[in-house]
Design an enzyme around this catalytic site. Structure first.
Site, mmCIF file in Angstrom:
data_model
loop_
_atom_site.group_PDB
_atom_site.id
_atom_site.type_symbol
_atom_site.label_atom_id
_atom_site.label_comp_id
_atom_site.label_asym_id
_atom_site.label_seq_id
_atom_site.Cartn_x
_atom_site.Cartn_y
_atom_site.Cartn_z
ATOM 1 N N THR A 124 0.827 -1.212 0.000
ATOM 2 C CA THR A 124 0.000 0.000 0.000
ATOM 3 C C THR A 124 0.856 1.255 0.000
ATOM 4 O O THR A 124 1.987 1.241 0.519
ATOM 5 C CB THR A 124 -0.907 0.013 1.248
ATOM 6 O OG1 THR A 124 -1.489 1.301 1.412
ATOM 7 C CG2 THR A 124 -0.121 -0.290 2.511
ATOM 8 N N TYR A 146 -1.218 0.499 10.448
ATOM 9 C CA TYR A 146 -1.483 -0.162 9.168
ATOM 10 C C TYR A 146 -0.252 -0.088 8.257
ATOM 11 O O TYR A 146 0.250 -1.104 7.777
ATOM 12 C CB TYR A 146 -2.686 0.489 8.499
ATOM 13 C CG TYR A 146 -2.953 0.005 7.088
ATOM 14 C CD1 TYR A 146 -3.215 -1.326 6.826
ATOM 15 C CD2 TYR A 146 -2.963 0.899 6.011
ATOM 16 C CE1 TYR A 146 -3.472 -1.770 5.534
ATOM 17 C CE2 TYR A 146 -3.223 0.472 4.723
ATOM 18 C CZ TYR A 146 -3.481 -0.868 4.493
ATOM 19 O OH TYR A 146 -3.725 -1.303 3.208
#
Length: 314
Positions: A124, A146
């Site tokens: 990501t 995250y």
């Protein structure tokens, strides 16, 4: 050709599994149907996958996978993760689902698929930090649980590749949107709030944030482009996204224009760990994969609105 998709009932994983199945590959999917959001939404995706012949297994990646899946896969696409930047998700959940699960998958893959052509880790842009406007060679500076745990997962995968134990690459995705987008994500949440005529919570200052919003169909094309290029991309980190930026405000206005109704915005406190700007630098993807995003932002949002109407309003 046998392909495994982890997180196959999720947003991007389901589109990828569906694509490969329609192309005639033998596709297996695995998903734990987490309660992070309604499992019923994932089951809707699962029904679509079963209709095109995907073999879907309900299991967690931290389990003994030898009891759940067959062996001898040619490609593995690892989408499964604890997603998003959420104040209600504990560090332990991110570590368990992004780090431990990834290593367990790697150990199983090495043992059961010695002729694996490529392990494709799905990463990501959150890995980069607050300003995701960088080439793949820059040092990541994540600012959220995250982003940090996804970086750790990426390094677990590439560490196995550097040790010569597996062929692998990592694709860093940028702000994916489109049909099947998770319900807590920007556009599905916005579309629902407009049709329901309820307040849409907007984090203070986020209307000025800019993103390389990337249509899910263009992401799937990048996944397809990987096949047969394992020698070229083994060990590589590659940004996958759109090279055109839009602000959150512009996205909201486009959705309002498509639906023909105004959103009822409710400003909420800023979200810790949020990114201010993402710009996908995709020169490497173009060179190695022949990747070129083709779907305009408006066209992609129109497809997402139409999907929402069919699934939830018809």
């Amino acid at each position: 050709m046998k392909i495994l998709i982890t997180g196959a009932a999720g947003f991007i994983g389901s589109h990828t599994a569906e694509y490969f199945a329609k192309e005639g590959y033998s596709v297996y999917g695995i998903d734990n149907f987490s309660t992070y959001y309604s499992p019923e939404l994932k089951k809707m995706n699962a029904d679509d996958l079963k209709r095109v012949g995907v073999h879907l297994v309900e299991a967690d990646l931290t389990e003994d996978l030898s009891e759940k899946l067959p062996s001898e896969f040619d490609y593995i696409f690892h989408f499964a993760a604890q997603p998003g930047i959420s104040a209600t998700t504990s560090l332990n959940e991110y570590v368990q689902n992004n780090i431990f699960a990834t290593q367990n998958l790697l150990d199983w893959a090495k043992e059961t698929s010695p002729n694996l052509k490529l392990f494709v880790n799905i990463a990501t842009s959150s890995i980069y930090g607050k300003e995701a406007t960088l080439p793949e060679t820059e040092v990541p500076k994540p600012v959220s649980f995250y982003g940090t745990t996804k970086l750790a997962a990426e390094q677990l995968v590439l560490g196995e590749q550097r040790a010569g134990k597996i062929n692998a690459c990592s694709l860093r995705l940028y702000s994916v949107y489109g049909p099947r987008e998770r319900p807590e994500k920007l556009y599905t949440k916005l579309i629902k709030s407009i049709y329901d005529q309820t307040a849409f919570p907007l984090f203070e200052g986020s209307e000025k944030h800019s993103r390389s919003f990337t249509y899910v169909g263009d992401i799937v094309k990048a996944m397809a482009a990987v096949i047969g290029k394992e020698n070229k991309i083994n060990g590589e980190i590659i940004n996958i996204g759109s090279d055109v930026e839009y602000t959150t405000k512009q996205g909201i206005e486009l959705i309002e224009n498509i639906i023909g109704l105004k959103a009822k915005l409710e400003i909420t406190p800023p979200r810790p760990g949020d990114q201010f700007r993402t710009t996908a630098l995709i020169k490497k993807a173009k060179k190695l994969l022949g990747y070129q995003p083709e779907t305009s932002f408006r066209d992609g949002l129109e497809k997402q609105v139409e999907w929402y109407r069919k699934k939830f309003l018809s």
